[in-house]
Design a protein around this motif. Sequence first.
Motif, PDB file in Angstrom:
ATOM      1  N   ALA A 221       0.822  -1.212   0.000  1.00 54.52           N
ATOM      2  CA  ALA A 221       0.000   0.000   0.000  1.00 54.52           C
ATOM      3  C   ALA A 221       0.859   1.268   0.000  1.00 54.52           C
ATOM      4  CB  ALA A 221      -0.933  -0.002   1.210  1.00 54.52           C
ATOM      5  N   GLY A 222       2.192   1.089  -0.029  1.00 53.89           N
ATOM      6  CA  GLY A 222       3.091   2.228  -0.077  1.00 53.89           C
ATOM      7  C   GLY A 222       3.546   2.733   1.279  1.00 53.89           C
ATOM      8  N   ILE A 223       3.289   1.963   2.318  1.00 51.36           N
ATOM      9  CA  ILE A 223       3.690   2.334   3.677  1.00 51.36           C
ATOM     10  C   ILE A 223       4.779   1.357   4.112  1.00 51.36           C
ATOM     11  CG2 ILE A 223       2.919   2.712   6.058  1.00 51.36           C
ATOM     12  CD1 ILE A 223       1.456   4.466   3.984  1.00 51.36           C
ATOM     13  N   SER A 224       6.020   1.816   4.174  1.00 55.01           N
ATOM     14  CA  SER A 224       7.102   0.891   4.499  1.00 55.01           C
ATOM     15  C   SER A 224       7.755   1.172   5.852  1.00 55.01           C
ATOM     16  CB  SER A 224       8.172   0.924   3.410  1.00 55.01           C
ATOM     17  OG  SER A 224       8.673   2.227   3.271  1.00 55.01           O
ATOM     18  N   SER A 225       7.614   2.371   6.373  1.00 62.37           N
ATOM     19  CA  SER A 225       8.280   2.721   7.633  1.00 62.37           C
ATOM     20  C   SER A 225       7.384   2.399   8.820  1.00 62.37           C
ATOM     21  CB  SER A 225       8.604   4.216   7.664  1.00 62.37           C
ATOM     22  OG  SER A 225       9.466   4.536   6.608  1.00 62.37           O
ATOM     23  N   MET A 226       7.939   1.653   9.767  1.00 64.01           N
ATOM     24  CA  MET A 226       7.193   1.328  10.976  1.00 64.01           C
ATOM     25  C   MET A 226       8.148   0.827  12.038  1.00 64.01           C
ATOM     26  SD  MET A 226       5.422  -2.345  10.156  1.00 64.01           S
ATOM     27  CE  MET A 226       4.775  -1.767   8.614  1.00 64.01           C
TER      28      MET A 226
END
Length: 126
Positions: A23-28
Amino acid sequence: MKEVMAIIRMNKVNVTKKALSEAGISSMTARKVLGRGKMVNVHSIIDELAAPEEVAGKIAEGLAQGSRLIPKRMLNIIVPDDQVQKVIETIIKVNQEGHSGDGKIFVLPILDVVRVRTCERGIDAI
């Protein structure tokens, strides 16, 4: 900016990371946590978990010791305001099974972010 804090089952971390990445969210940030919700009968939740035997063993061990806390994972994801709904929908899509213990999602405001290496602030720092 907002922080999306999700508490999910241990066996859902990899599929959640993959779905967020797609979904384009890689930082966590992810960490191991112990907790419980409003459960009345802990043993019925163990039966519902459909978790690997290793996880079920740890849960049973914790119950035997009287802790009554279930191992979970907490994901912390900082995103611009316009991506919050996408993160929430992605987490729900992957983790919702209709059972107690599917998880919780909290959304918190972030006042500022500073990247230590470059001193960038705000959206540029995430």
